[in-house]
Write an enzyme that holds these catalytic residues in place. Structure first.
Site, PDB file in Angstrom:
ATOM      1  N   TYR A 177     -14.920   5.519  -5.078  1.00  0.00           N
ATOM      2  CA  TYR A 177     -15.162   6.511  -4.492  1.00  0.00           C
ATOM      3  C   TYR A 177     -16.168   7.646  -4.941  1.00  0.00           C
ATOM      4  O   TYR A 177     -17.011   8.280  -4.391  1.00  0.00           O
ATOM      5  CB  TYR A 177     -14.052   7.339  -3.760  1.00  0.00           C
ATOM      6  CG  TYR A 177     -13.159   6.560  -2.865  1.00  0.00           C
ATOM      7  CD1 TYR A 177     -13.424   7.006  -1.496  1.00  0.00           C
ATOM      8  CD2 TYR A 177     -12.114   5.791  -3.233  1.00  0.00           C
ATOM      9  CE1 TYR A 177     -12.928   6.059  -0.657  1.00  0.00           C
ATOM     10  CE2 TYR A 177     -11.488   5.007  -2.256  1.00  0.00           C
ATOM     11  CZ  TYR A 177     -11.773   5.226  -0.900  1.00  0.00           C
ATOM     12  OH  TYR A 177     -11.222   4.643   0.010  1.00  0.00           O
ATOM     13  N   GLU A 228     -12.712  -0.896  -0.641  1.00  0.00           N
ATOM     14  CA  GLU A 228     -12.638   0.368  -0.084  1.00  0.00           C
ATOM     15  C   GLU A 228     -13.743   1.066  -0.852  1.00  0.00           C
ATOM     16  O   GLU A 228     -14.120   0.969  -1.936  1.00  0.00           O
ATOM     17  CB  GLU A 228     -11.363   1.237  -0.454  1.00  0.00           C
ATOM     18  CG  GLU A 228     -10.221   0.759   0.113  1.00  0.00           C
ATOM     19  CD  GLU A 228      -8.930   1.828  -0.146  1.00  0.00           C
ATOM     20  OE1 GLU A 228      -9.196   2.958  -0.512  1.00  0.00           O
ATOM     21  OE2 GLU A 228      -7.940   1.198  -0.176  1.00  0.00           O
ATOM     22  N   HIS A 285       0.899  -1.254  -0.020  1.00  0.00           N
ATOM     23  CA  HIS A 285       0.024   0.121  -0.105  1.00  0.00           C
ATOM     24  C   HIS A 285       0.822   1.238   0.050  1.00  0.00           C
ATOM     25  O   HIS A 285       0.918   2.051   0.951  1.00  0.00           O
ATOM     26  CB  HIS A 285      -1.029  -0.003   1.285  1.00  0.00           C
ATOM     27  CG  HIS A 285      -2.185   1.046   1.060  1.00  0.00           C
ATOM     28  ND1 HIS A 285      -3.524   0.070   1.171  1.00  0.00           N
ATOM     29  CD2 HIS A 285      -2.343   1.767   1.017  1.00  0.00           C
ATOM     30  CE1 HIS A 285      -4.314   1.208   0.912  1.00  0.00           C
ATOM     31  NE2 HIS A 285      -3.604   2.394   0.598  1.00  0.00           N
ATOM     32  N   ASN A 341     -11.880  -0.551  -5.378  1.00  0.00           N
ATOM     33  CA  ASN A 341     -12.092   0.787  -4.576  1.00  0.00           C
ATOM     34  C   ASN A 341     -12.669   1.737  -5.379  1.00  0.00           C
ATOM     35  O   ASN A 341     -12.516   2.245  -6.464  1.00  0.00           O
ATOM     36  CB  ASN A 341     -10.476   1.203  -4.364  1.00  0.00           C
ATOM     37  CG  ASN A 341      -9.772   0.348  -3.290  1.00  0.00           C
ATOM     38  OD1 ASN A 341     -10.326  -0.756  -2.912  1.00  0.00           O
ATOM     39  ND2 ASN A 341      -8.553   0.818  -2.936  1.00  0.00           N
TER      40      ASN A 341
HETATM   41  O1  IFM Z   1      -6.807   6.907   1.840  1.00  0.00           O
HETATM   42  C1  IFM Z   1      -6.812   6.524   0.696  1.00  0.00           C
HETATM   43  C2  IFM Z   1      -6.289   4.917   0.345  1.00  0.00           C
HETATM   44  O2  IFM Z   1      -5.004   4.740   0.991  1.00  0.00           O
HETATM   45  C3  IFM Z   1      -6.366   4.533  -0.721  1.00  0.00           C
HETATM   46  N1  IFM Z   1      -7.432   4.659  -1.418  1.00  0.00           N
HETATM   47  C4  IFM Z   1      -8.160   5.897  -1.379  1.00  0.00           C
HETATM   48  C5  IFM Z   1      -8.277   6.523  -0.105  1.00  0.00           C
HETATM   49  C6  IFM Z   1      -8.857   7.988   0.257  1.00  0.00           C
HETATM   50  O3  IFM Z   1      -8.301   8.874  -0.607  1.00  0.00           O
END
Ligand code: IFM
Length: 438
Positions: A288, A344, A116, A286
């Site tokens: 968002y 995520e 990561h 992930n």
């Molecule tokens: O905090 C980050 C994470 O480390 C990786 N994905 C997106 C998140 C929010 O920006």
């Protein structure tokens, strides 16, 4: 998602929460170097202390258990477990053994990410991900982790968000190592993915836990019906979504990238695409936000923020439909798509503790609407096996430092007090109701 096997967890990453940057033989990473460089992070914030999770992991695992999660996604810090000569650092390894013991004690499944973003600085000094050799060093590290933690993980993730490591770190320079050449991003992506393929084989030599890669994806919509905006959007989708995924599941890099970055070439050697395309047990996604895309008048694109839409503290548009649509798109585009875990999903808000409570109603709504979007995709046949909220607790948000708060649990960085936010309590209720109904 209401079925028994569906996994619900919360996620974190080593550099964002652990702190203890100099403890027990940890060597520096590119993020130590980058965050210590003036002007690179908000107020010069670093991960030196972060949430002090290295010393407070017992409390943090207890919180996770109290909220009712059955899984925890965390990352192993490569610089904590291996020294500059590639020798294992037993004191660093012992930390993750202790963490795993606590997770076991609470019956929480451990989902470990190997990378990561915290590349050991000594490897960066030899070229980092621009040096093909780093892919082989990554496989050595994966081999050691598979051997040491055999039988202890519910799942392994090789890379987190190679797009961010490659492009934001090597083309935009907003992340470590802070390079700014589009050609570097393309080279780094290839070596990252090669490392992923080699690491997958190395893990499987020791351990039977499922192995996957975590990709960040973003909904993209053309700003208008014009041909120029539609082409620009295809190029944006190629860079934001299809770049690693086409390599993994179609055995090639997306053609629109050649138009977007005509001077950049992936350093592909014979056998590389087969190594990258090693079949995976799952894909981590992930998600968002969405971006609305317009042509830049040349061969690139620009993001045109829509006025009047709901946004988060990051300025990111809240757009759950895009989540469902991407999952459906990937099922169509990739016949070899393995089962998916949402690794995520979450949002940042400017949270504060008031009389012992944190009223983050927007986050609770965000989780509801995005879980509904995943559910809709599943009803249309997408095989999703689990969902991890980002993040268990507020933490070091990279170049944004500690200003942006993504946690279910609020962290007071002065006292290290943890306070579950209202959204965490809502999640807990949801998980309790789900258990009661099972
Ligand atoms: O905090 C980050 C994470 O480390 C990786 N994905 C997106 C998140 C929010 O920006």
């Amino acid at each position: 998602m209401h079925g028994r096997g569906f996994v619900f967890g919360a996620a974190t990453a080593a550099y964002q929460i652990e702190g203890a940057a100099h403890a027990d033989g940890r060597v520096p990473s590119i993020w130590d170097t980058f965050s210590a460089t003036p002007g690179k992070t908000h107020l010069g914030n670093t991960g030196d202390v972060a949430c002090d999770h290295y010393h407070r992991y017992e409390q943090d695992v207890a919180l996770l258990a109290d909220l009712g999660f059955d899984a925890y996604r965390f990352s192993i810090a490569w610089p904590r477990v291996m020294d500059a000569n590639g020798r294992l650092n037993q004191r660093g390894i012992a930390f993750y053994q202790r963490l795993l013991d606590r997770l076991d004690a609470h019956g929480i499944g451990a989902w470990a990410t190997l990378y990561h973003w915290d590349l050991p600085q000594h490897l960066q000094d030899r070229g980092g991900w621009l040096n093909r050799d780093t892919a082989y060093r990554f496989a050595d590290y994966a081999e050691a982790m598979g051997r040491i933690f055999k039988g202890r993980m519910a799942g392994w993730m090789t890379l987190n968000e190679p797009f961010c490591s490659a492009y934001i770190g090597h083309s935009e320079g907003r992340h470590a190592p802070g390079l700014t050449d589009v050609r570097y991003g393309v080279e780094a992506m290839h070596h990252l993915l090669l490392g992923h393929g080699l690491a997958t084989i190395a893990l499987r030599a020791h351990d039977e836990a499922p192995v996957g890669l975590v990709a960040n994806v973003c909904a993209v919509t053309p700003a208008s019906d014009s041909a120029a905006d539609r082409i620009a959007t295809e190029r944006a989708a190629a860079s934001a979504n299809h770049w690693p995924l086409d390599a993994l599941f179609l055995g090639r890099y997306p053609a629109p990238l050649r138009d977007l970055w005509p001077d950049a070439h992936a350093p592909v050697r014979d056998g590389d695409m087969a190594a990258i395309g090693v079949p995976l047990d799952f894909l981590g996604i992930n998600y968002y936000f969405r971006q609305v895309i317009a042509s830049d008048g040349a061969h690139g694109f620009v993001v045109k923020p829509l006025p009047g839409v709901e946004r988060t503290q990051m300025g990111w548009e809240v757009y759950p439909d895009g989540f469902r649509d991407l999952l459906l798109e990937f099922r169509q585009r990739y016949p070899k798509l393995p089962p998916i875990y949402i690794t995520e999903n979450g949002m940042a808000s400017d949270d504060a503790v008031q009389a012992g409570r944190v009223h983050d109603a927007q986050r609770a709504r965000y989780f509801n609407s995005h879980l509904a979007a995943v559910d809709a995709a599943m009803r249309h046949g997408v095989d999703v096996r689990g969902y991890f909220a980002w993040s268990l607790m507020d933490n070091f948000e990279w170049s944004y430092g500690y200003e942006k708060r993504f946690g279910l649990v609020h962290v007071d960085y002065r006292t290290q007090a943890r306070t579950p936010k209202d959204s965490a309590l809502a999640f807990k209720q949801f998980l309790e109701a789900r258990r009661a109904a099972a």
